[in-house]
Design an enzyme around this catalytic site. Structure first.
Site, PDB file in Angstrom:
ATOM      1  N   TYR A 148       0.799  -1.227   0.000  1.00 26.43           N
ATOM      2  CA  TYR A 148       0.000   0.000   0.000  1.00 26.43           C
ATOM      3  C   TYR A 148       0.833   1.280   0.000  1.00 26.43           C
ATOM      4  O   TYR A 148       0.284   2.377  -0.063  1.00 26.43           O
ATOM      5  CB  TYR A 148      -0.948  -0.002   1.209  1.00 26.43           C
ATOM      6  CG  TYR A 148      -1.924  -1.154   1.179  1.00 26.43           C
ATOM      7  CD1 TYR A 148      -2.869  -1.247   0.166  1.00 26.43           C
ATOM      8  CD2 TYR A 148      -1.881  -2.158   2.140  1.00 26.43           C
ATOM      9  CE1 TYR A 148      -3.758  -2.318   0.108  1.00 26.43           C
ATOM     10  CE2 TYR A 148      -2.771  -3.225   2.098  1.00 26.43           C
ATOM     11  CZ  TYR A 148      -3.700  -3.299   1.092  1.00 26.43           C
ATOM     12  OH  TYR A 148      -4.583  -4.354   1.036  1.00 26.43           O
ATOM     13  N   HIS A 181      -9.437   1.599  -5.202  1.00 28.60           N
ATOM     14  CA  HIS A 181      -8.484   0.786  -4.429  1.00 28.60           C
ATOM     15  C   HIS A 181      -7.069   1.267  -4.695  1.00 28.60           C
ATOM     16  O   HIS A 181      -6.713   1.590  -5.845  1.00 28.60           O
ATOM     17  CB  HIS A 181      -8.565  -0.684  -4.842  1.00 28.60           C
ATOM     18  CG  HIS A 181      -9.898  -1.310  -4.592  1.00 28.60           C
ATOM     19  ND1 HIS A 181     -10.274  -1.816  -3.370  1.00 28.60           N
ATOM     20  CD2 HIS A 181     -10.959  -1.495  -5.409  1.00 28.60           C
ATOM     21  CE1 HIS A 181     -11.511  -2.294  -3.448  1.00 28.60           C
ATOM     22  NE2 HIS A 181     -11.939  -2.105  -4.676  1.00 28.60           N
TER      23      HIS A 181
HETATM   24  C1  DQA Z   1      -7.843  -2.322  -0.756  1.00 27.09           C
HETATM   25  C2  DQA Z   1      -7.790  -3.737  -1.345  1.00 27.09           C
HETATM   26  C3  DQA Z   1      -8.569  -4.710  -0.465  1.00 27.09           C
HETATM   27  O1  DQA Z   1      -8.486  -6.029  -1.017  1.00 27.09           O
HETATM   28  C4  DQA Z   1      -8.000  -4.746   0.926  1.00 27.09           C
HETATM   29  O2  DQA Z   1      -8.807  -5.556   1.757  1.00 27.09           O
HETATM   30  C5  DQA Z   1      -7.808  -3.394   1.518  1.00 27.09           C
HETATM   31  C6  DQA Z   1      -7.365  -2.290   0.677  1.00 27.09           C
HETATM   32  C7  DQA Z   1      -6.965  -1.336  -1.565  1.00 27.09           C
HETATM   33  O3  DQA Z   1      -7.169  -0.130  -1.422  1.00 27.09           O
HETATM   34  O4  DQA Z   1      -6.084  -1.765  -2.304  1.00 27.09           O
HETATM   35  O5  DQA Z   1      -7.944  -3.207   2.714  1.00 27.09           O
HETATM   36  O6  DQA Z   1      -9.194  -1.855  -0.828  1.00 27.09           O
END
Ligand code: DQA
Length: 151
Positions: free
Chosen positions: A24, A101
């Site tokens: 992330y 996402h």
């Molecule tokens: C997310 C992707 C999801 O699979 C994960 O559970 C997250 C973050 C993203 O921003 O990449 O918590 O939503």
């Protein structure tokens, strides 16, 4: 001034910056908020930016957005893969919904390949880190501008 664009964030995104940074990144949620506020302002919108670890609170905010928002950007985080209740709340909206996402869930574990949110979203932006939010705002503003032009 148009109604604000709601930017809602689901569980664990409060830990952005220190949570699995190899996936992330190191940008914090406060950084994402600042990016969203700046991008929205340049597009002529304000943002209501919130995060919750609680499904019911997210649903309350989605319901609030029915009247209070011009568009909704939602990073449902893990709830996207599990929550029929969030899908049902989204289906009650008639404003543009952009699913957002940071990572690209389609390129990750199989259980992330499907999100219920996608069934109600106007479109999806994924995989561009914090930039996903800016792209989502541009998409939302574009849809709102197109709606204004045809009114
Ligand atoms: C997310 C992707 C999801 O699979 C994960 O559970 C997250 C973050 C993203 O921003 O990449 O918590 O939503």
């Amino acid at each position: 001034m148009p109604k604000p664009i709601y930017v809602l964030n689901g569980p664990n995104l409060n830990l952005l910056g220190s949570r699995e940074p190899h996936i992330y990144g190191t940008t914090t949620l406060d950084d994402v908020r600042a990016l969203c506020e700046a991008r929205a302002a340049a597009l002529g919108y304000s943002v209501v930016f919130r995060q919750s670890n609680h499904e019911g609170e997210l649903i309350d905010w989605i319901q609030e957005a029915r009247e209070a928002a011009s568009a909704l950007i939602l990073n449902p985080a893990g709830y996207g893969h599990t929550s029929i209740a969030i899908l049902d709340a989204l289906k009650a909206l008639s404003i543009p919904i952009v699913e957002c996402h940071l990572s690209n869930p389609a390129a990750r574990e199989a259980f992330r390949h499907k999100t219920y949110v996608s069934l109600a979203a106007t479109g999806v932006v994924a995989g561009f880190g914090a930039k996903s939010y800016e792209l989502a705002l541009e998409a939302a503003a574009g849809l709102l501008g197109a709606a204004d032009a045809s009114a």
